[in-house]
Design an enzyme around this catalytic site. Structure first.
Site, PDB file in Angstrom:
ATOM      1  N   SER A  89     -22.312  18.740 -41.457  1.00  0.00           N
ATOM      2  CA  SER A  89     -21.261  18.680 -40.435  1.00  0.00           C
ATOM      3  C   SER A  89     -20.495  17.356 -40.474  1.00  0.00           C
ATOM      4  O   SER A  89     -19.555  17.162 -39.710  1.00  0.00           O
ATOM      5  CB  SER A  89     -21.856  18.902 -39.041  1.00  0.00           C
ATOM      6  OG  SER A  89     -22.949  18.035 -38.820  1.00  0.00           O
ATOM      7  N   THR A 134      13.056  38.998 -11.706  1.00  0.00           N
ATOM      8  CA  THR A 134      11.836  39.800 -11.819  1.00  0.00           C
ATOM      9  C   THR A 134      12.167  40.843 -12.874  1.00  0.00           C
ATOM     10  O   THR A 134      13.320  41.287 -12.962  1.00  0.00           O
ATOM     11  CB  THR A 134      11.437  40.485 -10.494  1.00  0.00           C
ATOM     12  OG1 THR A 134      12.517  41.330 -10.096  1.00  0.00           O
ATOM     13  CG2 THR A 134      11.166  39.470  -9.392  1.00  0.00           C
ATOM     14  N   HIS A 135      11.189  41.180 -13.696  1.00  0.00           N
ATOM     15  CA  HIS A 135      11.416  42.087 -14.830  1.00  0.00           C
ATOM     16  C   HIS A 135      12.518  41.560 -15.764  1.00  0.00           C
ATOM     17  O   HIS A 135      13.184  42.326 -16.445  1.00  0.00           O
ATOM     18  CB  HIS A 135      11.783  43.499 -14.357  1.00  0.00           C
ATOM     19  CG  HIS A 135      10.907  44.005 -13.263  1.00  0.00           C
ATOM     20  ND1 HIS A 135       9.728  44.689 -13.483  1.00  0.00           N
ATOM     21  CD2 HIS A 135      11.005  43.877 -11.917  1.00  0.00           C
ATOM     22  CE1 HIS A 135       9.156  44.977 -12.331  1.00  0.00           C
ATOM     23  NE2 HIS A 135       9.903  44.490 -11.355  1.00  0.00           N
ATOM     24  N   LYS A 148      22.955  26.141 -36.455  1.00  0.00           N
ATOM     25  CA  LYS A 148      21.719  26.335 -35.695  1.00  0.00           C
ATOM     26  C   LYS A 148      21.124  25.052 -35.134  1.00  0.00           C
ATOM     27  O   LYS A 148      21.112  24.018 -35.770  1.00  0.00           O
ATOM     28  CB  LYS A 148      20.657  26.999 -36.597  1.00  0.00           C
ATOM     29  CG  LYS A 148      20.947  28.435 -36.928  1.00  0.00           C
ATOM     30  CD  LYS A 148      20.919  29.355 -35.718  1.00  0.00           C
ATOM     31  CE  LYS A 148      19.510  29.684 -35.290  1.00  0.00           C
ATOM     32  NZ  LYS A 148      18.819  30.559 -36.237  1.00  0.00           N
ATOM     33  N   GLU A 183       8.619  26.717 -29.330  1.00  0.00           N
ATOM     34  CA  GLU A 183       8.106  27.868 -30.092  1.00  0.00           C
ATOM     35  C   GLU A 183       6.699  27.570 -30.612  1.00  0.00           C
ATOM     36  O   GLU A 183       5.806  28.419 -30.581  1.00  0.00           O
ATOM     37  CB  GLU A 183       9.029  28.194 -31.264  1.00  0.00           C
ATOM     38  CG  GLU A 183      10.345  28.829 -30.826  1.00  0.00           C
ATOM     39  CD  GLU A 183      11.333  28.952 -31.988  1.00  0.00           C
ATOM     40  OE1 GLU A 183      11.018  29.633 -32.967  1.00  0.00           O
ATOM     41  OE2 GLU A 183      12.419  28.348 -31.913  1.00  0.00           O
ATOM     42  N   GLN A 185     -23.854  24.038 -34.269  1.00  0.00           N
ATOM     43  CA  GLN A 185     -23.085  23.049 -35.019  1.00  0.00           C
ATOM     44  C   GLN A 185     -21.621  23.488 -35.138  1.00  0.00           C
ATOM     45  O   GLN A 185     -20.726  22.671 -35.299  1.00  0.00           O
ATOM     46  CB  GLN A 185     -23.695  22.868 -36.413  1.00  0.00           C
ATOM     47  CG  GLN A 185     -22.981  21.869 -37.283  1.00  0.00           C
ATOM     48  CD  GLN A 185     -23.837  21.446 -38.462  1.00  0.00           C
ATOM     49  OE1 GLN A 185     -24.827  20.768 -38.297  1.00  0.00           O
ATOM     50  NE2 GLN A 185     -23.461  21.890 -39.651  1.00  0.00           N
TER      51      GLN A 185
END
Ligand code: ARG
Length: 464
Positions: A26, A158-159, A286, A293, A325
């Site tokens: 480890s 909402t929605h 862009k 993201e 471990q």
């Protein structure tokens, strides 16, 4: 003979296979526990001396040797060896190389099982403290935004359909509250992290006259784990931490989703500072919200760690098993991901440029004050269901004319209900709608400002 199996060479007749050595080691990741491992060892050695198991000279050698090792580790001079399997054996062997037999006496009355459980708890406790600070920094940024935009109107959804006007400050305060609960959850998890496993030894305790309370005090633990089998085996505190961490990531993922939507020209509600965005290698126009993201994406990675830890635990018989471990990489990555996310977010929120005109225009476009018109009719004596019906017909008429409710002439509005009079137009404005929701928890600018003040007081009272 390789060095790790040197530790238990008396028992074995052939050296460990090379791949097995790599598979079981480890050290490539648990070297990160070095500082807390040394801290735990020193507390253990001092206790052994206190109860008369280790003499003063040995203790002094151990303290000096560990001091040297610590500075070698900090300066990057320490040589980690895969042959020595893990952080505990690496440090113990280095100590013995420096100070001889006293180094070999350190492990008296202890096992790597209670040692590693102690290390992880020390590591996590510190991580929780730093994460809580990061949450506070994000909350400060949210409060500043909320204060500045306590009366900046935007459509509430909402929605994902325009519902009723809210203020941008109110929206930011929703996230403040989520983070407040995250902070609380971590504080609660910290209580269960902060117990000392040392003294459990391999699983059953030890025959030396140890004093666990002294060790607990020196290491800043609130108390000791009561049962030795439980102390070396359970990682529920790590699962709980990762669960709380996942919840933090859920909140930032939701906020990220909103920032991404709002930054799309279709919404155009905000702009993110350039340093949090990237361009496209092919499309010159862009500006992509890469950071939010990625936060949304990294949430999944943290949830994965939670699932890994739950799965790691579920089939294990008491007490310690090597499976445990595997707890470290998910934990380390959870902590790293969370700390980076919080750091970036505190700064990114500060750099948000709000576009009030687009927000207002969007709020005006979606009949967001239709509920206010219904409430207006109710206040004039119409039952709510009838008011709902009348307003729905008014919305359809406005839609056909491609205008807002306030764009319909008074006479036409009166056609849907004779209760409508000249004062209706005050109710149909965005500002009127906001101001009407004037109670604790409501979106009226006055209430948002009061919420910011209360939140600042709350934070100030919990700050050291
Ligand atoms: N590297 C091990 C771990 O992380 C330390 C404990 C090993 N104990 C043992 N008996 N093999 O869990």
């Amino acid at each position: 003979m390789d060095k790790a199996s040197g530790t238990w060479s008396g028992r074995f007749s052939e050296p460990v296979d090379e791949l097995v050595k790599r598979y079981t080691a480890s050290i490539p990741f648990d070297y990160r526990l070095a500082e807390v491992d040394i801290k735990g060892s020193l507390a253990h050695a001092r206790m052994l001396n206190h109860v008369g198991v280790l003499d003063a000279e040995d203790l002094a050698d151990i303290e000096r040797g560990m001091g040297e090792i610590l500075s070698e580790i900090r300066s990057g001079r320490f040589e980690w060896s895969l042959d020595l399997e893990d952080v505990h054996l690496n440090i113990e062997k280095a100590l013995t190389a420096k100070i001889g037999d006293a180094g070999k006496r350190l492990h008296t009355g202890r096992s790597r099982n209670d040692q590693v459980a102690t290390d992880i708890r020390l590591y996590l406790r510190d991580a929780v403290d730093r994460i809580q600070e990061g949450i506070r920094a994000c909350q400060d940024s949210l409060l500043n935004l909320a204060e500045r935009h306590a009366s900046t109107v935007m459509p509430g959804f909402t929605h994902l359909q325009v519902a009723q006007p809210v203020t941008f400050g109110h929206h930011m305060m929703a996230y403040f509250e989520m983070l407040e609960r995250d902070h609380e959850r971590l504080a609660d998890a910290r209580k269960r992290i902060n117990r000392l496993p040392l003294g459990a030894a391999a699983l059953a305790g030890t025959s030396y006259p140890i004093d666990r309370e002294i060790v607990a005090r020196e290491l800043g633990f609130d108390g000791v784990c009561e049962n030795s089998l439980d102390a070396v085996s359970d990682r529920d505190f790590a699962i709980e931490f990762t669960s709380a961490a996942s919840q933090v990531m859920v909140h930032f993922s939701r906020l990220s989703e909103e920032l991404i939507l709002w930054m799309s020209p279709r919404f155009g509600f905000i702009d993110l500072a350039d340093r949090f965005c990237t361009g496209s290698s092919i499309m010159p126009q862009k500006k992509n919200p890469d950071v939010p993201e990625l936060v949304r994406g990294k949430a999944g990675r943290v949830f994965g760690h939670l699932t890994a830890l739950l799965t790691l635990m579920k089939g294990q018989p008491l007490a310690y098993n090597k499976d445990n471990q595997e707890d470290k990489e998910p934990l380390f990555d959870t902590v790293d991901t969370l700390l980076d996310t919080l750091k970036i977010y505190a700064d990114m929120l500060t750099g948000i440029r709000v576009k009030p005109d687009s927000m207002r225009q969007a709020a005006n476009e979606g009949y967001s004050t239709a509920t206010d018109l219904a409430d207006y009719l109710v206040k004039k004596g119409l039952p709510f269901r009838d008011a709902h019906e009348a307003v729905a017909r008014a919305v359809r008429a406005a839609e056909a004319k491609n205008c807002d409710l306030a764009g319909l002439p008074l006479a036409e509005l009166q056609g849907f209900s004779p209760l409508v009079s000249e004062d209706v137009f005050a109710v149909l404005t965005l500002e009127g709608s906001l101001a009407a929701r004037n109670h604790a928890g409501g979106t009226a600018p006055e209430q948002v400002r009061a919420a910011v003040v209360r939140a600042r007081e709350r934070l100030a009272s919990t700050r050291p």
